[in-house]
Scaffold this motif. Sequence first.
Motif, mmCIF file in Angstrom:
data_model
loop_
_atom_site.group_PDB
_atom_site.id
_atom_site.type_symbol
_atom_site.label_atom_id
_atom_site.label_comp_id
_atom_site.label_asym_id
_atom_site.label_seq_id
_atom_site.Cartn_x
_atom_site.Cartn_y
_atom_site.Cartn_z
ATOM 1 N N MET A 1 0.810 -1.326 0.053
ATOM 2 C CA MET A 1 0.190 -0.005 0.072
ATOM 3 C C MET A 1 0.700 1.201 -0.039
ATOM 4 S SD MET A 1 -2.983 -1.327 2.606
ATOM 5 C CE MET A 1 -3.426 -0.049 3.493
ATOM 6 N N VAL A 2 1.964 1.467 0.946
ATOM 7 C CA VAL A 2 2.726 2.504 0.793
ATOM 8 C C VAL A 2 3.738 2.763 -0.466
ATOM 9 C CG1 VAL A 2 4.484 3.586 2.275
ATOM 10 C CG2 VAL A 2 2.725 2.444 3.397
ATOM 11 N N GLU A 22 8.076 -5.746 -6.150
ATOM 12 C CA GLU A 22 7.107 -6.419 -5.321
ATOM 13 C C GLU A 22 7.104 -8.225 -5.465
ATOM 14 O OE1 GLU A 22 4.757 -5.753 -2.847
ATOM 15 O OE2 GLU A 22 4.978 -8.045 -2.828
ATOM 16 N N ALA A 23 7.393 -8.507 -4.159
ATOM 17 C CA ALA A 23 7.773 -10.027 -4.050
ATOM 18 C C ALA A 23 6.629 -10.897 -4.748
ATOM 19 C CB ALA A 23 8.105 -10.564 -3.013
ATOM 20 N N ARG A 44 -10.010 -7.556 4.238
ATOM 21 C CA ARG A 44 -9.438 -6.521 5.273
ATOM 22 C C ARG A 44 -9.729 -5.211 4.847
ATOM 23 N NH1 ARG A 44 -3.320 -7.162 6.528
ATOM 24 N NH2 ARG A 44 -3.626 -5.056 7.663
ATOM 25 N N THR A 46 -9.357 -0.791 5.738
ATOM 26 C CA THR A 46 -8.426 0.155 6.104
ATOM 27 C C THR A 46 -9.527 1.554 6.488
ATOM 28 O OG1 THR A 46 -6.483 -0.713 5.368
ATOM 29 C CG2 THR A 46 -6.425 1.568 6.147
ATOM 30 N N ALA A 47 -9.311 2.086 7.792
ATOM 31 C CA ALA A 47 -10.011 3.246 7.876
ATOM 32 C C ALA A 47 -8.848 4.433 7.423
ATOM 33 C CB ALA A 47 -10.276 3.491 9.338
ATOM 34 N N LEU A 129 13.847 -8.612 -3.799
ATOM 35 C CA LEU A 129 14.960 -7.803 -3.607
ATOM 36 C C LEU A 129 15.812 -8.638 -2.652
ATOM 37 C CD1 LEU A 129 15.634 -4.097 -3.164
ATOM 38 C CD2 LEU A 129 16.489 -5.527 -1.418
ATOM 39 N N ASP A 161 9.006 -2.233 2.696
ATOM 40 C CA ASP A 161 8.830 -3.664 2.512
ATOM 41 C C ASP A 161 8.340 -4.442 3.629
ATOM 42 O OD1 ASP A 161 11.166 -3.271 3.385
ATOM 43 O OD2 ASP A 161 12.326 -4.734 2.388
ATOM 44 N N GLY A 162 7.628 -3.515 4.384
ATOM 45 C CA GLY A 162 6.783 -4.024 5.668
ATOM 46 C C GLY A 162 7.439 -4.316 6.838
ATOM 47 N N ASN A 286 5.393 0.535 6.841
ATOM 48 C CA ASN A 286 5.540 -0.212 8.229
ATOM 49 C C ASN A 286 7.137 -0.864 8.616
ATOM 50 O OD1 ASN A 286 2.793 -0.503 8.830
ATOM 51 N ND2 ASN A 286 2.833 -2.525 8.619
ATOM 52 N N GLY A 296 -6.314 2.690 14.153
ATOM 53 C CA GLY A 296 -6.444 3.108 12.870
ATOM 54 C C GLY A 296 -5.374 4.165 12.121
ATOM 55 N N GLY A 298 -1.856 3.541 11.521
ATOM 56 C CA GLY A 298 -0.580 3.089 10.945
ATOM 57 C C GLY A 298 -0.589 3.631 9.286
ATOM 58 N N PHE A 299 -1.396 3.298 8.561
ATOM 59 C CA PHE A 299 -1.330 3.552 7.043
ATOM 60 C C PHE A 299 -1.408 5.162 6.803
ATOM 61 C CE2 PHE A 299 -3.097 4.438 2.829
ATOM 62 C CZ PHE A 299 -2.060 4.094 2.350
ATOM 63 N N ASN A 300 -2.281 5.690 7.939
ATOM 64 C CA ASN A 300 -2.389 7.140 7.690
ATOM 65 C C ASN A 300 -1.248 7.968 8.029
ATOM 66 O OD1 ASN A 300 -5.161 7.225 6.801
ATOM 67 N ND2 ASN A 300 -5.789 6.216 8.896
HETATM 68 C C1 LIG Z 1 -5.361 -5.791 11.760
HETATM 69 C C2 LIG Z 1 -5.109 -4.386 11.160
HETATM 70 C C3 LIG Z 1 -5.931 -3.510 10.672
HETATM 71 C C4 LIG Z 1 -5.157 -2.059 10.449
HETATM 72 N N1 LIG Z 1 -6.344 -1.032 10.122
HETATM 73 C C5 LIG Z 1 -5.842 0.204 9.867
HETATM 74 C C6 LIG Z 1 -6.550 1.422 9.664
HETATM 75 O O1 LIG Z 1 -7.756 1.253 9.964
HETATM 76 N N2 LIG Z 1 -5.981 2.407 9.203
HETATM 77 C C7 LIG Z 1 -4.823 2.628 9.182
HETATM 78 O O2 LIG Z 1 -4.098 3.864 8.858
HETATM 79 N N3 LIG Z 1 -3.936 1.409 9.180
HETATM 80 C C8 LIG Z 1 -4.086 0.244 9.348
HETATM 81 N N4 LIG Z 1 -3.459 -0.638 9.656
HETATM 82 C C9 LIG Z 1 -1.918 -0.610 9.304
HETATM 83 C C10 LIG Z 1 -1.963 -0.800 7.855
HETATM 84 O O3 LIG Z 1 -2.075 -1.978 7.447
HETATM 85 C C11 LIG Z 1 -0.303 -0.688 7.552
HETATM 86 O O4 LIG Z 1 0.402 0.315 7.958
HETATM 87 C C12 LIG Z 1 -0.029 -0.799 5.989
HETATM 88 O O5 LIG Z 1 -0.525 -1.900 5.505
HETATM 89 C C13 LIG Z 1 1.666 -0.869 5.843
HETATM 90 O O6 LIG Z 1 1.799 -0.798 4.494
HETATM 91 P P1 LIG Z 1 3.233 -1.055 3.915
HETATM 92 O O7 LIG Z 1 3.057 -1.124 2.326
HETATM 93 O O8 LIG Z 1 4.023 -0.483 4.599
HETATM 94 O O9 LIG Z 1 3.589 -2.768 4.306
HETATM 95 P P2 LIG Z 1 3.135 -4.118 3.791
HETATM 96 O O10 LIG Z 1 1.698 -3.938 3.579
HETATM 97 O O11 LIG Z 1 3.602 -5.020 4.877
HETATM 98 O O12 LIG Z 1 3.892 -4.311 2.405
HETATM 99 C C14 LIG Z 1 5.152 -4.552 2.194
HETATM 100 C C15 LIG Z 1 5.239 -5.168 0.777
HETATM 101 O O13 LIG Z 1 6.725 -5.476 0.579
HETATM 102 C C16 LIG Z 1 6.812 -6.643 -0.014
HETATM 103 N N5 LIG Z 1 7.947 -7.329 0.171
HETATM 104 C C17 LIG Z 1 8.587 -7.711 1.255
HETATM 105 N N6 LIG Z 1 9.837 -8.159 1.250
HETATM 106 C C18 LIG Z 1 10.316 -8.005 -0.066
HETATM 107 C C19 LIG Z 1 11.211 -8.179 -0.658
HETATM 108 N N7 LIG Z 1 12.437 -8.761 -0.493
HETATM 109 N N8 LIG Z 1 11.389 -7.984 -2.027
HETATM 110 C C20 LIG Z 1 10.076 -7.506 -2.734
HETATM 111 N N9 LIG Z 1 9.200 -6.919 -2.076
HETATM 112 C C21 LIG Z 1 9.112 -7.481 -0.744
HETATM 113 C C22 LIG Z 1 5.694 -7.588 0.463
HETATM 114 O O14 LIG Z 1 5.240 -8.728 -0.323
HETATM 115 C C23 LIG Z 1 4.389 -6.608 0.667
HETATM 116 O O15 LIG Z 1 3.683 -6.246 -0.177
HETATM 117 C C24 LIG Z 1 -3.923 -2.003 10.248
HETATM 118 C C25 LIG Z 1 -3.150 -3.040 10.344
HETATM 119 C C26 LIG Z 1 -3.481 -4.302 10.845
HETATM 120 C C27 LIG Z 1 -2.692 -5.472 11.067
#
Ligand SMILES: Cc1cc2nc3c(=O)[nH]c(=O)nc-3n(C[C@H](O)[C@H](O)[C@H](O)COP(=O)(O)OP(=O)(O)OC[C@H]3O[C@@H](n4cnc5c(N)ncnc54)[C@H](O)[C@@H]3O)c2cc1C
Length: 391
Positions: A1-2, A22-23, A44, A46-47, A129, A161-162, A286, A296, A298-300
Amino acid sequence: MVGVTLALLLARAPGLRITLVEAIRFPALAPGEPLPYRPSFDARNTALSRRTVATYRELGLWDDLQTHANAILQIHISERGHFGMARLSAAEENVESFGQVIENAWLGLVLLRALRACPNVTVLDGVTLTGITPGADFVTARLERGEETFELQAPLLVAADGAQSPSRALLGVGADTTPYDQVALVTTVATHLPHDNIAFERFTEHGPMAVLPLPGEGRRAVVWTLPAGQEKALIDCSDAEFLSRLQAAFGKRAGRFIKTAPRFAYPLALTVAKTQAQPRAVILGNAAHTLHPVAGQGFNLCLRDCLALTSRLLAAHREGRDLGSFAMLQEYEAARIEDQLNVIRFSDGIVRGFSNSLPGLTLARNAGLVLFDLLPFAKQPVARYAMGLNQ
Ligand SMILES: Cc1cc2nc3c(=O)[nH]c(=O)nc-3n(C[C@H](O)[C@H](O)[C@H](O)COP(=O)(O)OP(=O)(O)OC[C@H]3O[C@@H](n4cnc5c(N)ncnc54)[C@H](O)[C@@H]3O)c2cc1C
């Protein structure tokens, strides 16, 4: 998402070339065809705060996104079995809504289609990666697709990457992780009453629970925090058993729970990278900070980081400056740290404050909720956080 959101923000500068790695494999989307939305009961959600919604509106994506999003017009905060209760109303705050709840699957599809339409973005999905080598002018990323290995060079690598972030480790950056010994049980339910666009934040004896309005009468998203180990029985039991245990934990405020989707659990921990700026690399999303989902936020929060990074990168691009300048990345981190720490403390404080059932603390909490409801000025900072307007 980010990562996808940042790529879309940066792609507005036609001269910039962006590669998203993206993996996992993304779904194939046929150009010009309607997106393959399948109304499901297991997605799932997200707010999204008002700030986040405004950003997607600026990107021209909100018309598509809102077809599967639901506005939050009221927030009810209460503790099960106690008298305290606080209400926030969008009308009282003079805003049209506090934010929107959207299905992650739909958000992903809309963002991905927009990204694929950007001529200056290359999407490498199904590519992992596995190595990072920062150099004087470029950073080199080692990538793997099945048996094939190849390299990519760029002035800047964004590690989004999370929570487990392999890139963070490859960059040699540590992270502080505090497990909550809790899991978030996530599902979609329906109640016999319409949801009236109300989001509930309910503090139960097991932990906080959010019940959020979704498109469709009485359709709601549940995020139920439980002590680790208690989720298995709730996932494996029959739907009828789950609904009755949910009703017992939540109470009757939302009406009768009459339908549920399968349940999924996510282990919860607070993870904060020790630093975010590195020579020719920056840690985002993340990977930089993973929060408890109770509020809610984290993503915001990640989205506000994306906006701050984008404005610096677009300015550097316009002025012909180095996109991977360590000084610029350090300045970005310094500018963002206060908001990040505030949100981390806010979310963490809620979890810890409401996970303790000492009698004196319960009374204080409930008195706090009653006072909070009576004093509009006390609500405003919380409402501003909920809307993502605190920065
Ligand atoms: C139950 C729950 C409810 C939530 N509700 C909310 C909400 O209501 N509002 C809000 O603001 N936030 C919410 N969040 C937080 C939000 O989900 C996260 O902040 C958001 O998903 C972070 O996204 P990201 O892209 O940083 O990480 P991720 O979504 O983890 O994405 C990381 C990506 O990197 C990829 N990756 C990993 N390693 C590699 C590699 N070596 N090579 C290539 N790609 C790779 C993965 O496949 C993945 O697609 C919630 C979280 C949870 C657990």
